[in-house]
Design a protein around this motif. Structure first.
Motif, PDB file in Angstrom:
ATOM      1  N   ALA A 257       0.829  -1.209   0.000  1.00 36.71           N
ATOM      2  CA  ALA A 257       0.000   0.000   0.000  1.00 36.71           C
ATOM      3  C   ALA A 257       0.862   1.258   0.000  1.00 36.71           C
ATOM      4  O   ALA A 257       0.543   2.241  -0.678  1.00 36.71           O
ATOM      5  CB  ALA A 257      -0.926  -0.019   1.218  1.00 36.71           C
ATOM      6  N   ALA A 258       1.966   1.243   0.748  1.00 37.57           N
ATOM      7  CA  ALA A 258       2.841   2.409   0.795  1.00 37.57           C
ATOM      8  C   ALA A 258       3.551   2.624  -0.535  1.00 37.57           C
ATOM      9  O   ALA A 258       3.703   3.757  -1.007  1.00 37.57           O
ATOM     10  CB  ALA A 258       3.854   2.248   1.923  1.00 37.57           C
ATOM     11  N   ALA A 259       3.979   1.527  -1.173  1.00 37.43           N
ATOM     12  CA  ALA A 259       4.715   1.631  -2.440  1.00 37.43           C
ATOM     13  C   ALA A 259       3.864   2.271  -3.531  1.00 37.43           C
ATOM     14  O   ALA A 259       4.398   2.934  -4.427  1.00 37.43           O
ATOM     15  CB  ALA A 259       5.196   0.254  -2.879  1.00 37.43           C
ATOM     16  N   ARG A 260       2.564   2.085  -3.476  1.00 35.19           N
ATOM     17  CA  ARG A 260       1.680   2.670  -4.483  1.00 35.19           C
ATOM     18  C   ARG A 260       1.707   4.206  -4.441  1.00 35.19           C
ATOM     19  O   ARG A 260       1.302   4.857  -5.409  1.00 35.19           O
ATOM     20  CB  ARG A 260       0.252   2.172  -4.295  1.00 35.19           C
ATOM     21  N   LEU A 261       2.172   4.759  -3.326  1.00 36.49           N
ATOM     22  CA  LEU A 261       2.195   6.215  -3.178  1.00 36.49           C
ATOM     23  C   LEU A 261       3.591   6.812  -3.369  1.00 36.49           C
ATOM     24  O   LEU A 261       3.758   8.028  -3.238  1.00 36.49           O
ATOM     25  CB  LEU A 261       1.667   6.604  -1.799  1.00 36.49           C
ATOM     26  N   VAL A 262       4.585   5.973  -3.656  1.00 34.70           N
ATOM     27  CA  VAL A 262       5.940   6.484  -3.871  1.00 34.70           C
ATOM     28  C   VAL A 262       6.073   6.936  -5.323  1.00 34.70           C
ATOM     29  O   VAL A 262       5.819   6.173  -6.258  1.00 34.70           O
ATOM     30  CB  VAL A 262       6.995   5.416  -3.557  1.00 34.70           C
ATOM     31  N   ALA A 263       6.437   8.176  -5.519  1.00 37.34           N
ATOM     32  CA  ALA A 263       6.613   8.708  -6.875  1.00 37.34           C
ATOM     33  C   ALA A 263       7.757   7.986  -7.577  1.00 37.34           C
ATOM     34  O   ALA A 263       8.670   7.460  -6.925  1.00 37.34           O
ATOM     35  CB  ALA A 263       6.907  10.209  -6.796  1.00 37.34           C
ATOM     36  N   PRO A 264       7.740   7.916  -8.910  1.00 35.15           N
ATOM     37  CA  PRO A 264       8.839   7.291  -9.648  1.00 35.15           C
ATOM     38  C   PRO A 264      10.181   7.892  -9.250  1.00 35.15           C
ATOM     39  O   PRO A 264      10.344   9.115  -9.222  1.00 35.15           O
ATOM     40  CB  PRO A 264       8.490   7.589 -11.108  1.00 35.15           C
ATOM     41  N   GLY A 265      11.128   7.016  -8.911  1.00 33.14           N
ATOM     42  CA  GLY A 265      12.426   7.475  -8.452  1.00 33.14           C
ATOM     43  C   GLY A 265      12.479   7.816  -6.973  1.00 33.14           C
ATOM     44  O   GLY A 265      13.544   8.157  -6.447  1.00 33.14           O
ATOM     45  N   GLY A 266      11.322   7.709  -6.308  1.00 30.74           N
ATOM     46  CA  GLY A 266      11.257   8.030  -4.884  1.00 30.74           C
ATOM     47  C   GLY A 266      11.684   6.868  -4.011  1.00 30.74           C
ATOM     48  O   GLY A 266      12.082   5.800  -4.493  1.00 30.74           O
ATOM     49  N   ARG A 267      11.585   7.075  -2.712  1.00 32.65           N
ATOM     50  CA  ARG A 267      12.069   6.080  -1.765  1.00 32.65           C
ATOM     51  C   ARG A 267      11.024   5.741  -0.707  1.00 32.65           C
ATOM     52  O   ARG A 267      10.287   6.607  -0.241  1.00 32.65           O
ATOM     53  CB  ARG A 267      13.343   6.581  -1.078  1.00 32.65           C
ATOM     54  N   LEU A 268      10.998   4.465  -0.368  1.00 26.58           N
ATOM     55  CA  LEU A 268      10.205   3.969   0.758  1.00 26.58           C
ATOM     56  C   LEU A 268      11.165   3.697   1.907  1.00 26.58           C
ATOM     57  O   LEU A 268      12.121   2.929   1.756  1.00 26.58           O
ATOM     58  CB  LEU A 268       9.466   2.690   0.366  1.00 26.58           C
ATOM     59  N   GLY A 297      11.861  -2.262  -7.222  1.00 23.95           N
ATOM     60  CA  GLY A 297      12.591  -1.540  -6.203  1.00 23.95           C
ATOM     61  C   GLY A 297      13.847  -2.288  -5.787  1.00 23.95           C
ATOM     62  O   GLY A 297      13.948  -3.504  -5.952  1.00 23.95           O
ATOM     63  N   ARG A 298      14.789  -1.556  -5.271  1.00 25.34           N
ATOM     64  CA  ARG A 298      16.007  -2.172  -4.758  1.00 25.34           C
ATOM     65  C   ARG A 298      16.399  -1.508  -3.451  1.00 25.34           C
ATOM     66  O   ARG A 298      16.241  -0.291  -3.266  1.00 25.34           O
ATOM     67  CB  ARG A 298      17.148  -2.058  -5.759  1.00 25.34           C
ATOM     68  N   SER A 299      16.896  -2.312  -2.531  1.00 29.09           N
ATOM     69  CA  SER A 299      17.364  -1.768  -1.248  1.00 29.09           C
ATOM     70  C   SER A 299      18.639  -0.975  -1.472  1.00 29.09           C
ATOM     71  O   SER A 299      19.583  -1.462  -2.097  1.00 29.09           O
ATOM     72  CB  SER A 299      17.620  -2.907  -0.265  1.00 29.09           C
ATOM     73  N   VAL A 300      18.661   0.246  -0.992  1.00 26.59           N
ATOM     74  CA  VAL A 300      19.840   1.100  -1.180  1.00 26.59           C
ATOM     75  C   VAL A 300      20.541   1.425   0.128  1.00 26.59           C
ATOM     76  O   VAL A 300      21.687   1.897   0.118  1.00 26.59           O
ATOM     77  CB  VAL A 300      19.457   2.409  -1.905  1.00 26.59           C
ATOM     78  N   LEU A 327      12.475   3.136  -5.607  1.00 26.40           N
ATOM     79  CA  LEU A 327      11.472   2.595  -6.527  1.00 26.40           C
ATOM     80  C   LEU A 327      11.557   3.254  -7.894  1.00 26.40           C
ATOM     81  O   LEU A 327      11.830   4.451  -7.990  1.00 26.40           O
ATOM     82  CB  LEU A 327      10.068   2.789  -5.957  1.00 26.40           C
ATOM     83  N   ARG A 328      11.317   2.461  -8.905  1.00 27.52           N
ATOM     84  CA  ARG A 328      11.244   2.996 -10.269  1.00 27.52           C
ATOM     85  C   ARG A 328       9.827   3.434 -10.578  1.00 27.52           C
ATOM     86  O   ARG A 328       8.881   2.983  -9.990  1.00 27.52           O
ATOM     87  CB  ARG A 328      11.683   1.933 -11.265  1.00 27.52           C
TER      88      ARG A 328
END
Length: 328
Positions: A257-268, A297-300, A327-328
């Motif tokens: 649910a949170a990932a759906r609100l992350v803008a492209p290139g943004g971070r969770l 997404g990838r862990s950074v 996240l892309r």
């Protein structure tokens, strides 16, 4: 623990000495003085807020043991006040029915303090040591909040399970263009507004939203809203009028649910304080949720509590886990 045990006083003094870097930092007056087993004090933690110490017990201490510990703390540190919190396994249930036992309003030692201001990295936070088990600031998140200070200038931030909005205060201080704080409790959001005002920050009531987080995640997604940084710091267990949340079971659903609100290139920024959940398992749950949302997404970055005041050992690993996912 015997009532006059010098070794107990010595252990408490040694624990304080190990916090030397924090003791000499005028910009931070809130940190942990004792962190259980790694400090030679099983089942005990002590947090300090500008000289007011909060002692937490994680098993049923006898009255003699309690008094010995409090006497030793008074001798070792000469604090302004000592507040006692009893946190056995059933504390979450008893907190509503026996609050005077679990979290007495009166200090165990020293003067009564209704509220005080504590500093963290130069920012001010209102602490209420007598108000229940949670006094206003979770100290193990200090490193994550310090990281956030350099990350969000000009960006939009969604702060989920915001409690007293410490992340919101930090994000605003860091120059975020907007911060939206969501929590189930209007009382703690009001407290969050007080924290913002303490730091000279403007307060817009529309950015302090009381309600079920899952419900609001759905509503924001339907509106097509997105945020550059989404911070998710849920309690390990919670119950609302409509749902129950368990981090061990439900974190993938929350991450989705949170990932759906992350803008492209943004971070969770996914956080969890459940000690039984390993960092690897937690990371897998977060990435599972991101995938369910149809995102890549990838862990950074992995973050956690400061080793200065939250030392750990193999038998007592750090409870807090923070994974930052791009996240892309």
């Amino acid at each position: 623990m015997s009532p006059s045990s010098p070794s107990l006083v010595d252990r408490l003094r040694s624990a304080r000495e190990r916090r030397g870097a924090l003791l000499s930092d005028a910009r931070t007056t809130a940190f942990r003085l004792v962190n259980g087993v790694p400090d030679g004090m099983p089942d005990v933690t002590v947090d300090t807020f500008a000289g007011v110490h909060v002692v937490s017990l994680y098993r049923d201490f006898t009255p003699v043991e309690e008094q010995a510990l409090l006497d030793a703390a008074q001798e070792a540190w000469s604090p302004r006040s000592l507040y006692l919190k009893r946190r056995p396994r059933e504390a979450r249930v008893l907190a509503n029915t026996a609050r005077d036992v679990i979290a007495p309003e009166q200090p165990a030692r020293g003067e009564a303090v209704e509220s005080l201001e504590a500093l963290e990295n130069g920012l001010r936070f209102l602490i209420r040591p007598a108000q229940g088990l949670s006094v206003g600031l979770y100290l193990d998140m200090r490193e994550t909040r310090a990281w956030l200070l350099g990350q969000v200038k000009g960006l939009t931030v969604l702060n989920l399970f915001s409690y007293t909005c410490a992340f919101g205060v930090v994000a605003t201080a860091a120059g975020a263009s907007r911060v939206l704080n969501i929590d189930t409790s209007r009382r703690v959001l009001d407290w969050g507004e007080e924290n913002a005002l303490l730091n000279g920050q403007p307060v817009d009531r529309y950015d302090y939203v009381a309600g079920d987080v899952f419900d609001w995640l759905g509503r924001l997604a339907k509106k097509g809203q997105g945020f550059d940084v989404v911070i998710s710091d849920p309690p390990s267990f919670s119950t609302t009028r409509t749902a129950r949340f368990s981090a061990a079971r439900d974190y993938p659903q929350l991450a989705e649910a949170a990932a759906r609100l992350v803008a492209p290139g943004g971070r969770l920024v996914a956080c969890c304080n459940l000690s039984t959940l390993t960092p690897r398992r937690f990371e897998a749950m977060v990435l599972e949720g991101v995938g369910r949302a149809g995102r890549q997404g990838r862990s950074v970055l992995a973050l956690g509590p400061s080793p200065v005041d939250f030392p750990w050992s193999p038998e007592a690993p750090p409870g807090l886990k923070v994974h930052v996912v791009q996240l892309r």
